[in-house]
Design a protein around this motif. Structure first.
Motif, PDB file in Angstrom:
ATOM      1  N   LYS A  37       0.953  -1.337   0.012  1.00 26.00           N
ATOM      2  CA  LYS A  37       0.008  -0.024   0.028  1.00 26.00           C
ATOM      3  C   LYS A  37       0.965   1.442  -0.117  1.00 26.00           C
ATOM      4  O   LYS A  37       0.742   2.084  -0.679  1.00 26.00           O
ATOM      5  CB  LYS A  37      -0.838   0.011   1.395  1.00 26.00           C
ATOM      6  CG  LYS A  37      -2.146  -0.896   1.211  1.00 26.00           C
ATOM      7  CD  LYS A  37      -3.102  -0.873   2.499  1.00 26.00           C
ATOM      8  CE  LYS A  37      -4.059  -1.591   2.311  1.00 26.00           C
ATOM      9  NZ  LYS A  37      -5.002  -1.687   3.194  1.00 26.00           N
ATOM     10  N   ARG A  58       2.360   1.720  -3.434  1.00 27.07           N
ATOM     11  CA  ARG A  58       1.151   2.110  -4.303  1.00 27.07           C
ATOM     12  C   ARG A  58       0.860   3.642  -4.050  1.00 27.07           C
ATOM     13  O   ARG A  58       0.743   4.355  -5.032  1.00 27.07           O
ATOM     14  CB  ARG A  58      -0.074   1.532  -4.128  1.00 27.07           C
ATOM     15  CG  ARG A  58      -1.128   1.609  -5.065  1.00 27.07           C
ATOM     16  CD  ARG A  58      -2.231   0.608  -5.030  1.00 27.07           C
ATOM     17  NE  ARG A  58      -1.917  -0.600  -4.806  1.00 27.07           N
ATOM     18  CZ  ARG A  58      -1.832  -1.528  -5.885  1.00 27.07           C
ATOM     19  NH1 ARG A  58      -2.010  -0.976  -7.205  1.00 27.07           N
ATOM     20  NH2 ARG A  58      -1.572  -2.645  -5.724  1.00 27.07           N
ATOM     21  N   SER A  59       0.854   4.078  -2.851  1.00 23.99           N
ATOM     22  CA  SER A  59       0.554   5.503  -2.687  1.00 23.99           C
ATOM     23  C   SER A  59       1.625   6.489  -3.082  1.00 23.99           C
ATOM     24  O   SER A  59       1.370   7.336  -3.478  1.00 23.99           O
ATOM     25  CB  SER A  59       0.436   5.805  -1.029  1.00 23.99           C
ATOM     26  OG  SER A  59       1.511   5.482  -0.252  1.00 23.99           O
ATOM     27  N   MET A  78       3.613   5.506  -5.472  1.00 24.73           N
ATOM     28  CA  MET A  78       3.405   5.735  -7.108  1.00 24.73           C
ATOM     29  C   MET A  78       2.344   6.610  -7.501  1.00 24.73           C
ATOM     30  O   MET A  78       2.401   7.577  -8.450  1.00 24.73           O
ATOM     31  CB  MET A  78       3.190   4.416  -7.481  1.00 24.73           C
ATOM     32  CG  MET A  78       4.441   3.312  -7.562  1.00 24.73           C
ATOM     33  SD  MET A  78       3.989   1.544  -8.018  1.00 24.73           S
ATOM     34  CE  MET A  78       3.068   1.888  -9.454  1.00 24.73           C
ATOM     35  N   SER A  79       1.198   6.791  -6.874  1.00 26.36           N
ATOM     36  CA  SER A  79       0.105   7.288  -7.313  1.00 26.36           C
ATOM     37  C   SER A  79       0.477   9.003  -6.967  1.00 26.36           C
ATOM     38  O   SER A  79      -0.022   9.830  -7.754  1.00 26.36           O
ATOM     39  CB  SER A  79      -1.184   7.327  -6.391  1.00 26.36           C
ATOM     40  OG  SER A  79      -0.923   7.423  -4.973  1.00 26.36           O
ATOM     41  N   TRP A  80       1.364   9.273  -5.958  1.00 25.24           N
ATOM     42  CA  TRP A  80       1.804  10.586  -5.723  1.00 25.24           C
ATOM     43  C   TRP A  80       2.947  10.950  -6.796  1.00 25.24           C
ATOM     44  O   TRP A  80       2.808  12.219  -7.088  1.00 25.24           O
ATOM     45  CB  TRP A  80       2.333  10.822  -4.230  1.00 25.24           C
ATOM     46  CG  TRP A  80       2.782  12.073  -4.019  1.00 25.24           C
ATOM     47  CD1 TRP A  80       2.143  13.304  -3.492  1.00 25.24           C
ATOM     48  CD2 TRP A  80       4.160  12.671  -3.724  1.00 25.24           C
ATOM     49  NE1 TRP A  80       2.949  14.308  -3.245  1.00 25.24           N
ATOM     50  CE2 TRP A  80       4.062  13.874  -3.540  1.00 25.24           C
ATOM     51  CE3 TRP A  80       5.516  12.029  -4.267  1.00 25.24           C
ATOM     52  CZ2 TRP A  80       5.275  14.642  -3.106  1.00 25.24           C
ATOM     53  CZ3 TRP A  80       6.421  12.947  -4.242  1.00 25.24           C
ATOM     54  CH2 TRP A  80       6.259  14.289  -3.597  1.00 25.24           C
ATOM     55  N   THR A  83       3.500   9.739 -10.058  1.00 23.32           N
ATOM     56  CA  THR A  83       3.030   9.526 -11.281  1.00 23.32           C
ATOM     57  C   THR A  83       2.588  10.960 -12.002  1.00 23.32           C
ATOM     58  O   THR A  83       2.958  11.221 -13.083  1.00 23.32           O
ATOM     59  CB  THR A  83       1.619   8.707 -11.605  1.00 23.32           C
ATOM     60  OG1 THR A  83       2.371   7.453 -11.012  1.00 23.32           O
ATOM     61  CG2 THR A  83       1.328   8.339 -12.915  1.00 23.32           C
TER      62      THR A  83
END
Length: 185
Positions: free
Chosen positions: A7, A10-11, A13-15, A17
């Protein structure tokens, strides 16, 4: 074969991207990184450049590398067989120094022909190894950095004082609206 992402990863990566953009046109790649800290942006940009270079290089030369590896295996086998044929011929000649029968000459000629054939195969595979090395070298992509990653001297988006003023005005109006709503109830 499968990759597991936590998680936290993933967080991150989302920040990251939306903060990284890559454009490519005419063989020229441009990487732009926007971060709150300019040094972090430059370091991430440099790391991305290195990663992309390694990935593209590995991708482009993988088939040539596999071909070279297979050719090297055949080369080692041909070398072993050639050395074995030479040893068998030398051993036969050592054992039959004084014998001059026709059968001995025929056997010596057969062993000599076999050693010659294996020598030709060995030399041919050695040429294939060199050709495979040249192909591998030709497949190696060349990267030139037009610009090194640099630390930005000014923010790339928005002005910090302007954003602070805008948020202050927005906060003032929101606070006033909340006070008016609570006082009217």
């Amino acid at each position: 074969r499968l990759q597991s992402i936590t998680k936290e990863e993933r967080s991150v990566m989302s920040w990251l991207t939306p903060r990284i953009s890559l454009t490519s046109s005419g063989g020229v790649m441009s990487i732009t990184t926007r971060m709150p800290d300019p040094l972090a942006a430059a370091l991430i940009n440099a790391h991305l450049i290195e990663y992309i270079q390694e990935y593209i290089t590995d991708y482009r030369i993988e088939k040539a590398r596999q071909n070279l590896d297979a050719t090297l295996e055949r080369y080692e086998m041909a070398k072993e067989r050639y050395e074995q044929a030479r040893y068998e011929l030398a051993e036969f000649r050592d054992q039959n120094v004084q014998i001059s029968t026709e059968i001995a000459r025929i056997e010596e000629q057969r062993l000599s022909n076999e050693a010659s054939l294996r020598s030709n195969i060995y030399n041919s595979v050695a040429q294939e190894v060199e050709q495979a090395r040249m192909v591998l070298q030709q497949q190696m992509p060349v990267f030139n950095k037009l610009e090194k990653p640099n630390i930005p001297s000014a923010p790339s988006t928005g002005s910090s004082p302007l954003i602070m003023v805008f948020l202050g005005v927005l906060g003032f109006f929101t606070g006033t609206a909340l006070i008016l709503i609570k006082s009217s109830s």
